[in-house]
Design an enzyme around this catalytic site. Sequence first.
Site, short mmCIF file in Angstrom:
data_model
loop_
_atom_site.label_atom_id
_atom_site.label_comp_id
_atom_site.label_asym_id
_atom_site.label_seq_id
_atom_site.Cartn_x
_atom_site.Cartn_y
_atom_site.Cartn_z
N TYR A 36 0.86 -1.17 -0.13
CA TYR A 36 -0.03 0.20 0.12
C TYR A 36 0.96 1.26 -0.05
O TYR A 36 0.72 2.19 0.81
CB TYR A 36 -1.06 0.14 1.05
CG TYR A 36 -2.40 0.44 0.59
CD1 TYR A 36 -3.13 -0.44 -0.17
CD2 TYR A 36 -2.80 1.67 1.09
CE1 TYR A 36 -4.37 0.27 -0.47
CE2 TYR A 36 -4.09 2.41 0.75
CZ TYR A 36 -4.84 1.62 -0.23
OH TYR A 36 -6.09 2.01 -0.55
N HIS A 38 3.13 4.52 -0.53
CA HIS A 38 2.55 5.97 -0.28
C HIS A 38 3.97 6.64 -0.68
O HIS A 38 5.28 6.13 -0.91
CB HIS A 38 1.81 6.49 0.89
CG HIS A 38 2.80 5.99 2.19
ND1 HIS A 38 3.94 6.23 2.44
CD2 HIS A 38 2.45 4.95 3.27
CE1 HIS A 38 4.39 5.72 3.73
NE2 HIS A 38 3.33 4.78 4.03
N GLY A 40 5.90 8.25 1.27
CA GLY A 40 7.25 8.08 2.29
C GLY A 40 8.01 6.67 1.59
O GLY A 40 9.22 6.88 1.36
N HIS A 41 7.15 5.53 0.79
CA HIS A 41 7.89 4.68 0.40
C HIS A 41 8.87 5.04 -0.81
O HIS A 41 9.73 4.44 -1.32
CB HIS A 41 6.90 3.49 -0.14
CG HIS A 41 6.34 2.92 1.17
ND1 HIS A 41 4.87 2.74 1.32
CD2 HIS A 41 6.61 2.03 2.34
CE1 HIS A 41 4.54 2.05 2.44
NE2 HIS A 41 5.69 1.62 3.03
N GLY A 151 12.24 4.06 7.13
CA GLY A 151 11.71 5.48 7.38
C GLY A 151 11.93 5.69 8.58
O GLY A 151 11.78 5.02 9.59
N GLN A 157 11.38 1.22 15.31
CA GLN A 157 11.76 0.09 14.52
C GLN A 157 13.23 0.11 13.99
O GLN A 157 14.10 -0.64 13.77
CB GLN A 157 10.74 0.05 13.58
CG GLN A 157 11.00 -1.00 12.21
CD GLN A 157 10.03 -0.99 11.24
OE1 GLN A 157 9.05 -1.79 11.56
NE2 GLN A 157 9.91 -0.33 10.25
N VAL A 180 8.23 11.34 5.50
CA VAL A 180 7.88 12.47 4.55
C VAL A 180 6.31 12.67 4.91
O VAL A 180 5.70 11.84 5.60
CB VAL A 180 7.83 11.34 3.28
CG1 VAL A 180 6.84 12.22 2.09
CG2 VAL A 180 9.21 11.25 2.55
N SER A 190 0.68 4.05 5.40
CA SER A 190 -0.56 3.28 4.82
C SER A 190 -1.80 3.32 5.72
O SER A 190 -2.77 3.35 5.41
CB SER A 190 0.00 1.71 4.74
OG SER A 190 1.10 1.86 3.97
N ARG A 191 -1.74 3.57 7.14
CA ARG A 191 -2.88 3.36 8.14
C ARG A 191 -3.53 4.77 7.98
O ARG A 191 -4.71 4.60 8.63
CB ARG A 191 -2.38 3.27 9.55
CG ARG A 191 -1.71 1.88 9.71
CD ARG A 191 -1.72 1.53 11.17
NE ARG A 191 -1.06 0.03 11.51
CZ ARG A 191 -0.32 -0.52 11.61
NH1 ARG A 191 0.77 0.03 11.38
NH2 ARG A 191 -0.16 -2.09 11.66
#
Lengths: 289, 289
Positions: A36, A38, A40-41, A151, A157, A180, A190-191
């Site tokens: 999914y 966005h 950022g990815h 990210g 994480q 981002v 994604s959330r």
Amino acid sequence: MPKLFRKVREIRNFLRSFRCSNDNSNSIGFVPTMGYLHKGHRELIRRSKLQNDLTVVSIYVNPLQFGPGEDYETYPRDLERDLTVCEEEGVDVVFAPTDDEMYPEKPTIKIEIPGLTDVLEGAYRPGHFSGVATVVLKLFNIIQPDRAYFGEKDFQQLKVVQRLVKDLSIPIEIVPVPTVREEDGLAASSRNTYLKEEERQAATVIYRSLLLAQKLFSSGTRNAKDIKEAVLRALLSEKLVSKVDYVEIVDEEFRIRDDQVMEGDRLLVALRVGKVRLIDNWRFGDEAV
Amino acid sequence: MPKLFRKVREIRNFLRSFRCSNDNSNSIGFVPTMGYLHKGHRELIRRSKLQNDLTVVSIYVNPLQFGPGEDYETYPRDLERDLTVCEEEGVDVVFAPTDDEMYPEKPTIKIEIPGLTDVLEGAYRPGHFSGVATVVLKLFNIIQPDRAYFGEKDFQQLKVVQRLVKDLSIPIEIVPVPTVREEDGLAASSRNTYLKEEERQAATVIYRSLLLAQKLFSSGTRNAKDIKEAVLRALLSEKLVSKVDYVEIVDEEFRIRDDQVMEGDRLLVALRVGKVRLIDNWRFGDEAV
């Protein structure tokens, strides 16, 4: 179109010959995702393309890192759309394994980093980071990249992954990529697709609260408790913020900062807007985008 | 003489170019050891040489896998002697890192496999298998072999390593090698050097007890409790056996067998002869050597 692999064995064979060709100088960049995709990815992918000869994106919603009652079932999935994003960004290889391929049997390993996986997100999501660590190590062992891109939005994480790499002598450079944000400051996630229109508007309180913390810091406030209380008040001033899990400040070693805040410390927040759980963070000393 | 490396970076560079040369078909076999090499290690090396283009032996007494009060300080070390053994066996590369090189800072990761790292050896040596898992993963990430060789003498350790490889998708074939025994049946072990002459003689009771278990099994005894009691009695009949930590039987999934013993089950024992702690094991159905 990027080359799509569904099987561990097939992507391994493909990457092995790529790695050794070109006089053993080919480099592989890796962007692990739960799909999914966005903006950022997209930024992670762009960084990888700048630094490597080949960019691999993995798309896999990892059941191990979801707790009971979390959003594993409803997590947004759309491989077609993700492949289009990957094509637009010039991704070379997409690895989208099935559950059977990733976990032919359920892993039994538990990976903990005391002081890191058991606090903040780890305390609110028991087992989460063990699941993250397991899938990241698996993906690293399958892709064997030279560099991997994470990210800063999922800051804890990132710290866990950096610690794994150090403790286990993993020959991969971890490249942190700044968060981002949407135009109104909400961190890309994604959330965010879970948010109803009203909630999406209310969620802007998060970025405003982070900026407030930075403003306090810039104007000389250094007491961690004062800053955290101001942020908490700001978050709770938004009616649709139904719960704040934590507002916390950590130093560069991820130790809870309970006295004087220093430049380079990180403010970390987790909260619910309506029923949607969101996280964000801010590095003291950074400037607003 | 084998090529000796002391530094992670140097052995990595050497192995990287080896791996990719010869049209990317070169295979690397790896024998991780704590040094003070004996005939068991020689057997591991021979297996590796049969199956691979290059054999790497690591020699490193890993502090992480020793508990407080264990024999880390006194564990026998003799690099000169080990290099001679490696030369005799035709080892290509020896990796003998310093502590600083392996652990520039102390690792914080804890690796557990519930039901495997917390029972038997894991119960008697808390933290032992987390330390083993950490160093094995590090060494795997440094050497990146195609195959790695582990003796069945440390049977539970073998199971832990096999589980790590499965759970983390590590692209290494783990090759188990049957226990090598002295003429009187004592399993080859660096720790045998601790035994005084009288104790060395007394330690033969271990193999005799394992053979007794096999004899009972062969003659139709299937009750786990009966076999374990007979083994315990046999061990304790030797006066210099000062303590038996456990006599246990596990099935092929390493679940404690508390009813009917089956072919392929393993009898595992840990005990002290004088002050020296020894372990050994037997696969039901095997024949005496």
